[in-house]
Design a protein around this motif. Structure first.
Motif, PDB file in Angstrom:
ATOM      1  N   SER A  59       0.485 -39.748  25.629  1.00 13.82           N
ATOM      2  CA  SER A  59       1.755 -40.213  25.061  1.00 13.82           C
ATOM      3  C   SER A  59       1.645 -40.478  23.568  1.00 13.82           C
ATOM      4  O   SER A  59       2.620 -40.322  22.827  1.00 13.82           O
ATOM      5  CB  SER A  59       2.213 -41.484  25.790  1.00 13.82           C
ATOM      6  OG  SER A  59       2.449 -41.216  27.156  1.00 13.82           O
ATOM      7  N   HIS A  60       0.479 -40.877  23.104  1.00 12.21           N
ATOM      8  CA  HIS A  60       0.298 -41.091  21.670  1.00 12.21           C
ATOM      9  C   HIS A  60       0.439 -39.793  20.886  1.00 12.21           C
ATOM     10  O   HIS A  60       0.898 -39.795  19.740  1.00 12.21           O
ATOM     11  CB  HIS A  60      -1.068 -41.724  21.398  1.00 12.21           C
ATOM     12  CG  HIS A  60      -1.024 -43.221  21.396  1.00 12.21           C
ATOM     13  ND1 HIS A  60      -2.141 -44.006  21.473  1.00 12.21           N
ATOM     14  CD2 HIS A  60       0.027 -44.084  21.331  1.00 12.21           C
ATOM     15  CE1 HIS A  60      -1.795 -45.278  21.452  1.00 12.21           C
ATOM     16  NE2 HIS A  60      -0.485 -45.344  21.369  1.00 12.21           N
ATOM     17  N   ALA A  61       0.057 -38.668  21.491  1.00 17.58           N
ATOM     18  CA  ALA A  61       0.245 -37.385  20.820  1.00 17.58           C
ATOM     19  C   ALA A  61       1.727 -37.106  20.594  1.00 17.58           C
ATOM     20  O   ALA A  61       2.126 -36.626  19.524  1.00 17.58           O
ATOM     21  CB  ALA A  61      -0.387 -36.264  21.647  1.00 17.58           C
ATOM     22  N   ILE A  62       2.556 -37.421  21.576  1.00 13.14           N
ATOM     23  CA  ILE A  62       4.002 -37.199  21.447  1.00 13.14           C
ATOM     24  C   ILE A  62       4.595 -38.134  20.406  1.00 13.14           C
ATOM     25  O   ILE A  62       5.365 -37.714  19.516  1.00 13.14           O
ATOM     26  CB  ILE A  62       4.688 -37.408  22.806  1.00 13.14           C
ATOM     27  CG1 ILE A  62       4.120 -36.445  23.856  1.00 13.14           C
ATOM     28  CG2 ILE A  62       6.191 -37.239  22.679  1.00 13.14           C
ATOM     29  CD1 ILE A  62       4.359 -35.001  23.569  1.00 13.14           C
ATOM     30  N   LEU A  63       4.261 -39.408  20.476  1.00 13.91           N
ATOM     31  CA  LEU A  63       4.830 -40.380  19.538  1.00 13.91           C
ATOM     32  C   LEU A  63       4.382 -40.088  18.113  1.00 13.91           C
ATOM     33  O   LEU A  63       5.177 -40.201  17.168  1.00 13.91           O
ATOM     34  CB  LEU A  63       4.419 -41.799  19.947  1.00 13.91           C
ATOM     35  CG  LEU A  63       4.939 -42.295  21.300  1.00 13.91           C
ATOM     36  CD1 LEU A  63       4.433 -43.698  21.576  1.00 13.91           C
ATOM     37  CD2 LEU A  63       6.465 -42.272  21.336  1.00 13.91           C
ATOM     38  N   LEU A  64       3.125 -39.709  17.953  1.00 10.10           N
ATOM     39  CA  LEU A  64       2.610 -39.430  16.615  1.00 10.10           C
ATOM     40  C   LEU A  64       3.265 -38.177  16.030  1.00 10.10           C
ATOM     41  O   LEU A  64       3.645 -38.155  14.846  1.00 10.10           O
ATOM     42  CB  LEU A  64       1.096 -39.256  16.688  1.00 10.10           C
ATOM     43  CG  LEU A  64       0.317 -39.422  15.382  1.00 10.10           C
ATOM     44  CD1 LEU A  64       0.618 -40.771  14.748  1.00 10.10           C
ATOM     45  CD2 LEU A  64      -1.175 -39.296  15.645  1.00 10.10           C
ATOM     46  N   ALA A  65       3.413 -37.145  16.847  1.00  7.12           N
ATOM     47  CA  ALA A  65       4.093 -35.939  16.380  1.00  7.12           C
ATOM     48  C   ALA A  65       5.539 -36.239  15.993  1.00  7.12           C
ATOM     49  O   ALA A  65       6.074 -35.665  15.029  1.00  7.12           O
ATOM     50  CB  ALA A  65       4.057 -34.866  17.467  1.00  7.12           C
ATOM     51  N   ASN A  66       6.177 -37.138  16.716  1.00 11.05           N
ATOM     52  CA  ASN A  66       7.543 -37.536  16.388  1.00 11.05           C
ATOM     53  C   ASN A  66       7.605 -38.264  15.048  1.00 11.05           C
ATOM     54  O   ASN A  66       8.534 -38.040  14.251  1.00 11.05           O
ATOM     55  CB  ASN A  66       8.109 -38.406  17.507  1.00 11.05           C
ATOM     56  CG  ASN A  66       9.541 -38.814  17.273  1.00 11.05           C
ATOM     57  OD1 ASN A  66       9.816 -39.914  16.815  1.00 11.05           O
ATOM     58  ND2 ASN A  66      10.471 -37.923  17.587  1.00 11.05           N
ATOM     59  N   LEU A  67       6.625 -39.125  14.782  1.00  9.84           N
ATOM     60  CA  LEU A  67       6.593 -39.843  13.501  1.00  9.84           C
ATOM     61  C   LEU A  67       6.375 -38.879  12.340  1.00  9.84           C
ATOM     62  O   LEU A  67       6.980 -39.031  11.273  1.00  9.84           O
ATOM     63  CB  LEU A  67       5.483 -40.900  13.530  1.00  9.84           C
ATOM     64  CG  LEU A  67       5.706 -42.091  14.460  1.00  9.84           C
ATOM     65  CD1 LEU A  67       4.460 -42.976  14.522  1.00  9.84           C
ATOM     66  CD2 LEU A  67       6.910 -42.913  14.015  1.00  9.84           C
ATOM     67  N   TYR A  68       5.547 -37.856  12.528  1.00  7.86           N
ATOM     68  CA  TYR A  68       5.350 -36.848  11.484  1.00  7.86           C
ATOM     69  C   TYR A  68       6.603 -35.996  11.304  1.00  7.86           C
ATOM     70  O   TYR A  68       6.989 -35.665  10.172  1.00  7.86           O
ATOM     71  CB  TYR A  68       4.167 -35.944  11.843  1.00  7.86           C
ATOM     72  CG  TYR A  68       2.821 -36.630  11.788  1.00  7.86           C
ATOM     73  CD1 TYR A  68       2.504 -37.500  10.758  1.00  7.86           C
ATOM     74  CD2 TYR A  68       1.859 -36.398  12.766  1.00  7.86           C
ATOM     75  CE1 TYR A  68       1.275 -38.136  10.696  1.00  7.86           C
ATOM     76  CE2 TYR A  68       0.614 -37.019  12.716  1.00  7.86           C
ATOM     77  CZ  TYR A  68       0.332 -37.884  11.675  1.00  7.86           C
ATOM     78  OH  TYR A  68      -0.887 -38.508  11.622  1.00  7.86           O
ATOM     79  N   SER A  69       7.233 -35.638  12.414  1.00  4.96           N
ATOM     80  CA  SER A  69       8.414 -34.760  12.351  1.00  4.96           C
ATOM     81  C   SER A  69       9.594 -35.433  11.684  1.00  4.96           C
ATOM     82  O   SER A  69      10.398 -34.786  10.995  1.00  4.96           O
ATOM     83  CB  SER A  69       8.801 -34.311  13.768  1.00  4.96           C
ATOM     84  OG  SER A  69       7.735 -33.629  14.394  1.00  4.96           O
ATOM     85  N   THR A  70       9.744 -36.737  11.889  1.00  9.73           N
ATOM     86  CA  THR A  70      10.880 -37.467  11.319  1.00  9.73           C
ATOM     87  C   THR A  70      10.582 -38.026   9.935  1.00  9.73           C
ATOM     88  O   THR A  70      11.452 -38.688   9.339  1.00  9.73           O
ATOM     89  CB  THR A  70      11.284 -38.620  12.256  1.00  9.73           C
ATOM     90  OG1 THR A  70      10.141 -39.454  12.507  1.00  9.73           O
ATOM     91  CG2 THR A  70      11.809 -38.087  13.574  1.00  9.73           C
ATOM     92  N   GLY A  71       9.403 -37.789   9.416  1.00  9.81           N
ATOM     93  CA  GLY A  71       9.076 -38.246   8.070  1.00  9.81           C
ATOM     94  C   GLY A  71       8.653 -39.697   7.984  1.00  9.81           C
ATOM     95  O   GLY A  71       8.524 -40.240   6.875  1.00  9.81           O
ATOM     96  N   LYS A  72       8.420 -40.359   9.111  1.00  7.78           N
ATOM     97  CA  LYS A  72       7.981 -41.761   9.075  1.00  7.78           C
ATOM     98  C   LYS A  72       6.533 -41.864   8.607  1.00  7.78           C
ATOM     99  O   LYS A  72       6.110 -42.906   8.105  1.00  7.78           O
ATOM    100  CB  LYS A  72       8.118 -42.389  10.470  1.00  7.78           C
ATOM    101  CG  LYS A  72       9.539 -42.379  11.012  1.00  7.78           C
ATOM    102  CD  LYS A  72      10.442 -43.272  10.201  1.00  7.78           C
ATOM    103  CE  LYS A  72      11.867 -43.280  10.736  1.00  7.78           C
ATOM    104  NZ  LYS A  72      11.951 -43.769  12.121  1.00  7.78           N
ATOM    105  N   LEU A  73       5.778 -40.793   8.802  1.00 10.34           N
ATOM    106  CA  LEU A  73       4.399 -40.728   8.348  1.00 10.34           C
ATOM    107  C   LEU A  73       4.190 -39.440   7.551  1.00 10.34           C
ATOM    108  O   LEU A  73       4.865 -38.445   7.799  1.00 10.34           O
ATOM    109  CB  LEU A  73       3.429 -40.751   9.538  1.00 10.34           C
ATOM    110  CG  LEU A  73       3.134 -42.092  10.204  1.00 10.34           C
ATOM    111  CD1 LEU A  73       2.282 -41.882  11.448  1.00 10.34           C
ATOM    112  CD2 LEU A  73       2.432 -43.051   9.250  1.00 10.34           C
ATOM    113  N   GLN A  74       3.260 -39.480   6.620  1.00 11.07           N
ATOM    114  CA  GLN A  74       2.905 -38.273   5.874  1.00 11.07           C
ATOM    115  C   GLN A  74       2.281 -37.267   6.836  1.00 11.07           C
ATOM    116  O   GLN A  74       1.346 -37.578   7.562  1.00 11.07           O
ATOM    117  CB  GLN A  74       1.917 -38.615   4.765  1.00 11.07           C
ATOM    118  CG  GLN A  74       1.442 -37.408   3.971  1.00 11.07           C
ATOM    119  CD  GLN A  74       0.337 -37.768   2.996  1.00 11.07           C
ATOM    120  OE1 GLN A  74       0.040 -38.948   2.789  1.00 11.07           O
ATOM    121  NE2 GLN A  74      -0.264 -36.750   2.392  1.00 11.07           N
ATOM    122  N   SER A  75       2.804 -36.053   6.839  1.00 14.48           N
ATOM    123  CA  SER A  75       2.340 -35.032   7.778  1.00 14.48           C
ATOM    124  C   SER A  75       0.903 -34.642   7.476  1.00 14.48           C
ATOM    125  O   SER A  75       0.512 -34.532   6.310  1.00 14.48           O
ATOM    126  CB  SER A  75       3.229 -33.794   7.708  1.00 14.48           C
ATOM    127  OG  SER A  75       4.554 -34.109   8.047  1.00 14.48           O
TER     128      SER A  75
END
Length: 315
Positions: A206-222
């Motif tokens: 589940s962390h893989a999904i949440l982390l990918a979502n944070l990168y995709s939405t710009g909440k984290l630097q890709s």
């Protein structure tokens, strides 16, 4: 009278006396009776026995039962106990600290940093796939930073009776967990800047999904690239929602799942594949690895898949 006859007579008399005394003692034992106690004495004895039993109950202490220790705290204590101090690097994310395990590059060339994030509820050393990468990647030019992840969010998934309320409560729970995950990954990425080269994120569950979502939405630097291992969420609605966001992202993604996998991970992988094809995501590859044990990654096949994919995208 001869001497032999006299001796025999004396022995017979002694034997007779011994036999008579034995029968007399046996008769006394069988007919011995205890003199009954007076009613006052019986009552006093009963009261004394009851008082003795009561005192035994009072003096017998009930064992103290302690509440179970927090699972995240226990995992952190295990890491600090079994690993050397040189391996463990405490870090601070917001107001809370967390543990990382850093294995620096041992090769002559420096490729970059691989950040390894296990699924929630796991230890930084419990995943066979991530544990194997920690061992072999430094000799291939990578510095690995394995993170002790946050625990499973309390109350997830929701147990509300109505479906609409379940989704609403799950969104609130995941939002709070993603905020914690954002703080944690921001601190790790700052640490990764101490080493030259690119940085790749490998995350599981589940962390893989949440982390990918944070990168995709710009909440984290890709990152330069991301590797997902058996990514899934607990509901089909969440899996579809995250898959749509991931399909429109620009950073490269290697999506790995197993042939013998839990049903949620298998169905979520098919959803992501369909959305990536629909949106024509260029830097997306999905790979199935064949395994013998459910959830257990074939280590050498995993390493070949990651190295081959990174070379194919120019790294």
């Amino acid at each position: 009278m001869s001497f032999r006859v006299l001796a025999s007579l004396i022995i017979f008399c002694l034997f007779s006396l011994v036999t008579i005394n034995s029968y007399a003692l046996l008769y006394q034992e069988e007919n011995k009776t205890e003199k009954p106690k007076a009613p006052e004495q019986q009552e006093a004895t009963k009261t004394a026995d009851e008082s003795s039993d009561a005192s035994k109950v009072i003096t017998k202490k009930r064992p103290e039962i302690f509440a179970p220790i927090n699972s995240l705290l226990q995992q952190e204590q295990d890491l600090t106990h079994y690993l050397t101090a040189e391996k463990i690097t405490p870090m601070l994310a917001g107001a809370q600290d967390f543990i990382t395990i850093i294995n620096e590059n041992t090769a002559s060339n420096q490729k970059g940093v691989m950040i390894l994030l296990p699924d929630w509820g796991m230890s930084a050393k419990s995943s066979n796939a991530l544990n194997y990468l920690q061992k072999v990647l430094p000799s291939q030019g990578w510095t690995t930073i394995a993170i002790q992840p946050p625990g499973i969010p309390l109350g997830y998934p929701s147990r509300a009776l109505k479906r609409s309320i379940q989704l609403e409560e799950d969104d609130k729970t995941l939002l709070a967990h993603k905020e914690r995950l954002t703080e944690l990954m921001t601190a790790v990425m700052e640490k990764a800047k101490d080493y030259p080269g690119i940085f790749v994120v490998v995350s599981k569950g589940s962390h893989a999904i949440l982390l990918a979502n944070l990168y995709s939405t710009g909440k984290l630097q890709s990152p330069s690239a991301m590797v997902m291992l058996s990514g899934y969420m607990n509901t089909a609605e969440q899996s579809l929602s995250f898959a749509k966001v991931l399909a429109t992202s620009e950073f490269p993604v290697l999506d790995i799942y197993l042939s013998r996998e839990q049903q949620l991970a298998t169905s979520a992988a098919k959803i992501r594949k369909a959305q990536a094809v629909k949106e024509m995501k260029v830097y997306y590859r999905q790979t199935e690895l064949h395994n013998n044990q459910i959830g257990y990654y074939p280590e050498k096949a995993l390493l070949r898949s990651i190295n081959g994919w990174l070379k194919s995208i120019g790294w």
